[in-house]
Design a protein around this motif. Sequence first.
Motif, PDB file in Angstrom:
ATOM      1  N   SER A 115      23.827   9.798  20.029  1.00  0.00           N
ATOM      2  CA  SER A 115      23.983   9.313  18.656  1.00  0.00           C
ATOM      3  C   SER A 115      22.750   8.516  18.257  1.00  0.00           C
ATOM      4  CB  SER A 115      25.240   8.449  18.513  1.00  0.00           C
ATOM      5  OG  SER A 115      25.069   7.203  19.143  1.00  0.00           O
ATOM      6  N   ALA A 116      22.438   8.553  16.962  1.00  0.00           N
ATOM      7  CA  ALA A 116      21.271   7.813  16.463  1.00  0.00           C
ATOM      8  C   ALA A 116      21.454   7.501  14.997  1.00  0.00           C
ATOM      9  CB  ALA A 116      19.997   8.622  16.669  1.00  0.00           C
ATOM     10  N   GLU A 117      20.679   6.543  14.550  1.00  0.00           N
ATOM     11  CA  GLU A 117      20.688   6.212  13.124  1.00  0.00           C
ATOM     12  C   GLU A 117      19.373   6.647  12.511  1.00  0.00           C
ATOM     13  OE1 GLU A 117      21.388   2.435  10.089  1.00  0.00           O
ATOM     14  OE2 GLU A 117      21.101   2.084  12.232  1.00  0.00           O
ATOM     15  N   LEU A 118      19.456   7.410  11.454  1.00  0.00           N
ATOM     16  CA  LEU A 118      18.274   7.836  10.723  1.00  0.00           C
ATOM     17  C   LEU A 118      17.807   6.746   9.774  1.00  0.00           C
ATOM     18  CD1 LEU A 118      19.242  11.496   9.721  1.00  0.00           C
ATOM     19  CD2 LEU A 118      17.500  10.830  11.392  1.00  0.00           C
ATOM     20  N   ALA A 119      16.508   6.683   9.577  1.00  0.00           N
ATOM     21  CA  ALA A 119      15.972   5.867   8.493  1.00  0.00           C
ATOM     22  C   ALA A 119      16.246   6.638   7.188  1.00  0.00           C
ATOM     23  CB  ALA A 119      14.488   5.627   8.729  1.00  0.00           C
ATOM     24  N   ASP A 120      15.528   6.315   6.132  1.00  0.00           N
ATOM     25  CA  ASP A 120      15.776   6.987   4.842  1.00  0.00           C
ATOM     26  C   ASP A 120      15.080   8.351   4.830  1.00  0.00           C
ATOM     27  OD1 ASP A 120      17.271   4.864   3.876  1.00  0.00           O
ATOM     28  OD2 ASP A 120      15.475   3.794   3.208  1.00  0.00           O
TER      29      ASP A 120
ATOM     30  N   LEU B  27       6.523  23.460  11.893  1.00  0.00           N
ATOM     31  CA  LEU B  27       7.780  22.977  12.454  1.00  0.00           C
ATOM     32  C   LEU B  27       7.524  21.898  13.500  1.00  0.00           C
ATOM     33  CD1 LEU B  27      10.809  23.125  12.565  1.00  0.00           C
ATOM     34  CD2 LEU B  27      10.643  25.083  14.106  1.00  0.00           C
ATOM     35  N   VAL B  28       6.514  22.116  14.348  1.00  0.00           N
ATOM     36  CA  VAL B  28       6.148  21.088  15.325  1.00  0.00           C
ATOM     37  C   VAL B  28       5.711  19.819  14.609  1.00  0.00           C
ATOM     38  CG1 VAL B  28       4.616  20.515  17.245  1.00  0.00           C
ATOM     39  CG2 VAL B  28       5.486  22.837  17.013  1.00  0.00           C
ATOM     40  N   THR B  29       4.927  19.970  13.538  1.00  0.00           N
ATOM     41  CA  THR B  29       4.466  18.809  12.773  1.00  0.00           C
ATOM     42  C   THR B  29       5.645  18.059  12.171  1.00  0.00           C
ATOM     43  OG1 THR B  29       2.427  19.993  12.238  1.00  0.00           O
ATOM     44  CG2 THR B  29       2.961  18.071  10.896  1.00  0.00           C
ATOM     45  N   GLN B  30       6.637  18.793  11.689  1.00  0.00           N
ATOM     46  CA  GLN B  30       7.834  18.153  11.138  1.00  0.00           C
ATOM     47  C   GLN B  30       8.539  17.297  12.188  1.00  0.00           C
ATOM     48  OE1 GLN B  30       9.672  21.882   9.393  1.00  0.00           O
ATOM     49  NE2 GLN B  30      10.413  20.401   7.883  1.00  0.00           N
ATOM     50  N   VAL B  31       8.680  17.852  13.371  1.00  0.00           N
ATOM     51  CA  VAL B  31       9.400  17.148  14.428  1.00  0.00           C
ATOM     52  C   VAL B  31       8.631  15.906  14.868  1.00  0.00           C
ATOM     53  CG1 VAL B  31      10.288  17.321  16.778  1.00  0.00           C
ATOM     54  CG2 VAL B  31      10.579  19.220  15.196  1.00  0.00           C
ATOM     55  N   ILE B  32       7.301  16.008  14.987  1.00  0.00           N
ATOM     56  CA  ILE B  32       6.485  14.845  15.374  1.00  0.00           C
ATOM     57  C   ILE B  32       6.616  13.745  14.330  1.00  0.00           C
ATOM     58  CG2 ILE B  32       4.123  14.037  15.700  1.00  0.00           C
ATOM     59  CD1 ILE B  32       3.474  16.716  16.983  1.00  0.00           C
ATOM     60  N   ASP B  33       6.584  14.129  13.067  1.00  0.00           N
ATOM     61  CA  ASP B  33       6.729  13.141  12.001  1.00  0.00           C
ATOM     62  C   ASP B  33       8.101  12.474  12.058  1.00  0.00           C
ATOM     63  OD1 ASP B  33       5.936  11.840   9.462  1.00  0.00           O
ATOM     64  OD2 ASP B  33       7.530  13.082   8.607  1.00  0.00           O
ATOM     65  N   LEU B  34       9.136  13.266  12.333  1.00  0.00           N
ATOM     66  CA  LEU B  34      10.482  12.706  12.445  1.00  0.00           C
ATOM     67  C   LEU B  34      10.568  11.746  13.625  1.00  0.00           C
ATOM     68  CD1 LEU B  34      13.124  13.132  10.839  1.00  0.00           C
ATOM     69  CD2 LEU B  34      13.820  14.765  12.600  1.00  0.00           C
ATOM     70  N   ALA B  35       9.887  12.081  14.702  1.00  0.00           N
ATOM     71  CA  ALA B  35       9.908  11.214  15.879  1.00  0.00           C
ATOM     72  C   ALA B  35       9.260   9.866  15.582  1.00  0.00           C
ATOM     73  CB  ALA B  35       9.187  11.900  17.038  1.00  0.00           C
ATOM     74  N   HIS B  36       8.178   9.886  14.826  1.00  0.00           N
ATOM     75  CA  HIS B  36       7.464   8.651  14.516  1.00  0.00           C
ATOM     76  C   HIS B  36       8.205   7.786  13.512  1.00  0.00           C
ATOM     77  CE1 HIS B  36       3.807   9.014  16.776  1.00  0.00           C
ATOM     78  NE2 HIS B  36       3.549  10.221  16.305  1.00  0.00           N
ATOM     79  N   ASN B  37       8.777   8.391  12.507  1.00  0.00           N
ATOM     80  CA  ASN B  37       9.246   7.630  11.346  1.00  0.00           C
ATOM     81  C   ASN B  37      10.722   7.821  11.009  1.00  0.00           C
ATOM     82  OD1 ASN B  37       6.416   6.900  10.737  1.00  0.00           O
ATOM     83  ND2 ASN B  37       6.217   9.064  10.150  1.00  0.00           N
ATOM     84  N   GLY B  38      11.449   8.573  11.819  1.00  0.00           N
ATOM     85  CA  GLY B  38      12.775   8.977  11.382  1.00  0.00           C
ATOM     86  C   GLY B  38      13.945   8.137  11.821  1.00  0.00           C
ATOM     87  N   PHE B  39      13.747   7.158  12.750  1.00  0.00           N
ATOM     88  CA  PHE B  39      14.914   6.512  13.333  1.00  0.00           C
ATOM     89  C   PHE B  39      14.846   4.993  13.254  1.00  0.00           C
ATOM     90  CE2 PHE B  39      14.359  10.639  15.283  1.00  0.00           C
ATOM     91  CZ  PHE B  39      15.619  11.188  15.132  1.00  0.00           C
ATOM     92  N   LYS B  40      16.043   4.405  13.243  1.00  0.00           N
ATOM     93  CA  LYS B  40      16.163   2.943  13.258  1.00  0.00           C
ATOM     94  C   LYS B  40      17.471   2.589  13.956  1.00  0.00           C
ATOM     95  CE  LYS B  40      18.588   2.599   8.811  1.00  0.00           C
ATOM     96  NZ  LYS B  40      18.617   1.970   7.479  1.00  0.00           N
TER      97      LYS B  40
ATOM     98  N   GLY C 146      26.346  10.684   6.926  1.00  0.00           N
ATOM     99  CA  GLY C 146      25.538   9.639   6.315  1.00  0.00           C
ATOM    100  C   GLY C 146      24.181   9.566   6.992  1.00  0.00           C
ATOM    101  N   HIS C 147      23.815   8.362   7.449  1.00  0.00           N
ATOM    102  CA  HIS C 147      22.547   8.166   8.138  1.00  0.00           C
ATOM    103  C   HIS C 147      22.683   8.303   9.655  1.00  0.00           C
ATOM    104  CE1 HIS C 147      21.179   6.652   4.278  1.00  0.00           C
ATOM    105  NE2 HIS C 147      19.944   6.619   4.750  1.00  0.00           N
ATOM    106  N   HIS C 148      23.855   8.703  10.104  1.00  0.00           N
ATOM    107  CA  HIS C 148      24.081   8.814  11.545  1.00  0.00           C
ATOM    108  C   HIS C 148      24.055  10.277  11.968  1.00  0.00           C
ATOM    109  CE1 HIS C 148      26.540   4.843  11.132  1.00  0.00           C
ATOM    110  NE2 HIS C 148      25.252   4.674  10.979  1.00  0.00           N
ATOM    111  N   ILE C 149      23.342  10.549  13.051  1.00  0.00           N
ATOM    112  CA  ILE C 149      23.363  11.901  13.601  1.00  0.00           C
ATOM    113  C   ILE C 149      23.982  11.858  14.985  1.00  0.00           C
ATOM    114  CG2 ILE C 149      21.370  12.680  12.281  1.00  0.00           C
ATOM    115  CD1 ILE C 149      19.708  12.429  14.832  1.00  0.00           C
ATOM    116  N   PHE C 150      24.615  12.964  15.348  1.00  0.00           N
ATOM    117  CA  PHE C 150      25.299  13.080  16.635  1.00  0.00           C
ATOM    118  C   PHE C 150      24.932  14.413  17.266  1.00  0.00           C
ATOM    119  CE2 PHE C 150      27.894  10.550  13.804  1.00  0.00           C
ATOM    120  CZ  PHE C 150      28.224   9.447  14.571  1.00  0.00           C
ATOM    121  N   LEU C 151      24.861  14.409  18.562  1.00  0.00           N
ATOM    122  CA  LEU C 151      24.670  15.646  19.318  1.00  0.00           C
ATOM    123  C   LEU C 151      25.724  15.697  20.396  1.00  0.00           C
ATOM    124  CD1 LEU C 151      21.467  17.282  20.667  1.00  0.00           C
ATOM    125  CD2 LEU C 151      23.307  16.752  22.249  1.00  0.00           C
ATOM    126  N   GLY C 152      26.360  16.831  20.553  1.00  0.00           N
ATOM    127  CA  GLY C 152      27.386  16.994  21.568  1.00  0.00           C
ATOM    128  C   GLY C 152      27.286  18.349  22.239  1.00  0.00           C
ATOM    129  N   GLY C 153      27.702  18.420  23.478  1.00  0.00           N
ATOM    130  CA  GLY C 153      27.677  19.693  24.197  1.00  0.00           C
ATOM    131  C   GLY C 153      28.406  19.528  25.516  1.00  0.00           C
TER     132      GLY C 153
END
Length: 618
Positions: free
Chosen positions: A159-164, A120-133, A222-229
Amino acid sequence: MIQTIYSSVFIVPAVLFVQTSGGGVQLKAAQEVVKAHAAPKPTEGNGPCDSALAKQIPGAMFLVRCPDIHEWSRRCQELSISKLFEDEEVKDFFGSDPSKKIDQAMLQLQSAIPNLPRELVTQVIDLAHNGFKGEIAAAISAPVRRTAGGYREPEIYVSAELADVTDKFDSTMNSVVGFVRSIKGESSARKVAEDSMSYYEFRNVESENQGDAEGVRIGRRGHHIFLGGPHTEAIERLMGPAPEKSLSDNPSFQEACELFTKRPGSMYIYMDGPTLIESTQAKIEELAPFGFDRLKWIGFSFEPDGECMRHRLEVRADANPNVVALFTEKEKFNLAEELPASTIFVAQMALNGETTSQAIRKLISQFGTRAENNADRYDRQMKRMRQQHGTDADEVLGLLGDEAAIGVVSPDAGIIPDIYLMIRGKSAEAAARLGTIIETVARHAEPKNGFSTTQYKNHAIVTTQADEGPSPAMVVQGDLVVISSTLFSLKRWINFHEDAGAARLGSSKNYTQSLDTFGHEPATAYVWADWGAITKFAYGNIAQFAPMLASAVGKRTQKRAAHDLQSKPSDKTEIAPGIEVDWSKMPSVETIVRYITPQIIRFRVNAHGLSVESRAIL
């Protein structure tokens, strides 16, 4: 390196939501973590000020935004500091690419959170490196008034935009939900699916109001993620229709965005003035004399500029004219010509003593509940000052010319630099009078110290003989009053000043090129620092003692190769979890200095407010 650091800092595992303390989920901390890390959405418009987040929220007290995360990362790789960490000597010192060491350190999260799966940690690190644009942004609203005299905590928006990588994101979030539920119970995390939207919910299971428990909600469209609280309405605001009037329509936000996005790859922080004042419950009447009751906005930027990073601090307000009049601006600063080229630091400030004196009197008459008596009180204080010292503030300010400076000069030998304070008088006569006043005040302030006058090359030098501490010296040279840290440093300055062929800071390439990066607009003050020279001096000395100091505070590994009887104990020290350095391979001074450039800072105070702009390697 910089890109890796940014990615690691900006997107931290959502599993931190479940860090336990006394059996409760630390959702307060988790909200702060995710706010800074679970990145925002993309720009859907045509320009750098078309913020997807700003269009979805009615306002914000605080916002941090990067319009283009890929451009930011690319330009950060061009910085001198990034190139330094890619140098072979530096990589050899760390044992490998430092960015890989940071990834290793991130994996240490496993030991901080019980039962956290490594994959799970590896997944998150990979997402951090390659997941956003595209755009990445986070904001905090002002506290919401619910009842008379009562406030509800501010909302958090990201808010953020995900890559593919939408499938990878969904898979990671499902894994996080499963892990949280496995250790905190079924009600602590879930995926909510409604007709208009769906999102992942992480809730404080100890909340009294389970219907809308505090927590964070993360959704994707879509390719947009949002976090709210911390409540459901925040995510509904982000994923629902845009409000009729949003933050993006705010003229102050538009002004800040236009200023901070002129350079591609920028990042900036924006704080809304009226909202900030209201949320802090500041007393308007106390701010009024300064004009801060009319505060518009405050901003701070990070703008990659070639091999350097520019920073801007902007405080925009309809400032009190009398506050502005305390300061002045000028286009050309000349006192750098009065310092040798070996100067490593100089601060120069524009002066206009007469307008400053008038502004002080006007401001005094505006302060306090009995402001009408302040002017009389000030006059009485000036009278006492004349009785004690033979002068007052009005006379001293009236003697000042157009500039003052403090310079620090690298020593020819030893480790103690020469320090100079220079004040230009309105004329030679004014400078002489100013020198007399300084001596009179110094004698009155330090009656135990001895004072004497020494002749050196036809110059009368006033010296002090302190029992302990520094013994400064002063000389008046034409319209210039010069105070130095020691008598010997003042003699060195006189020798330099009389040498027509001496190299001067004002004509040196390092200094003039730094000034040219800002153009030659009027400024209130400049600060210049030669970090290359400072590093060469400091690093060369510290490097000799670094292994000894590190071994005293670090974990030292003493390993011998079984096959080599001649091997010596390891010089490696663990300076952070998973990061070891080999002190026997410290980079040379020349390698470090090669990547370090001078820093220039410009200060401006005018009717628009305060502006501070810096250009440096960091």
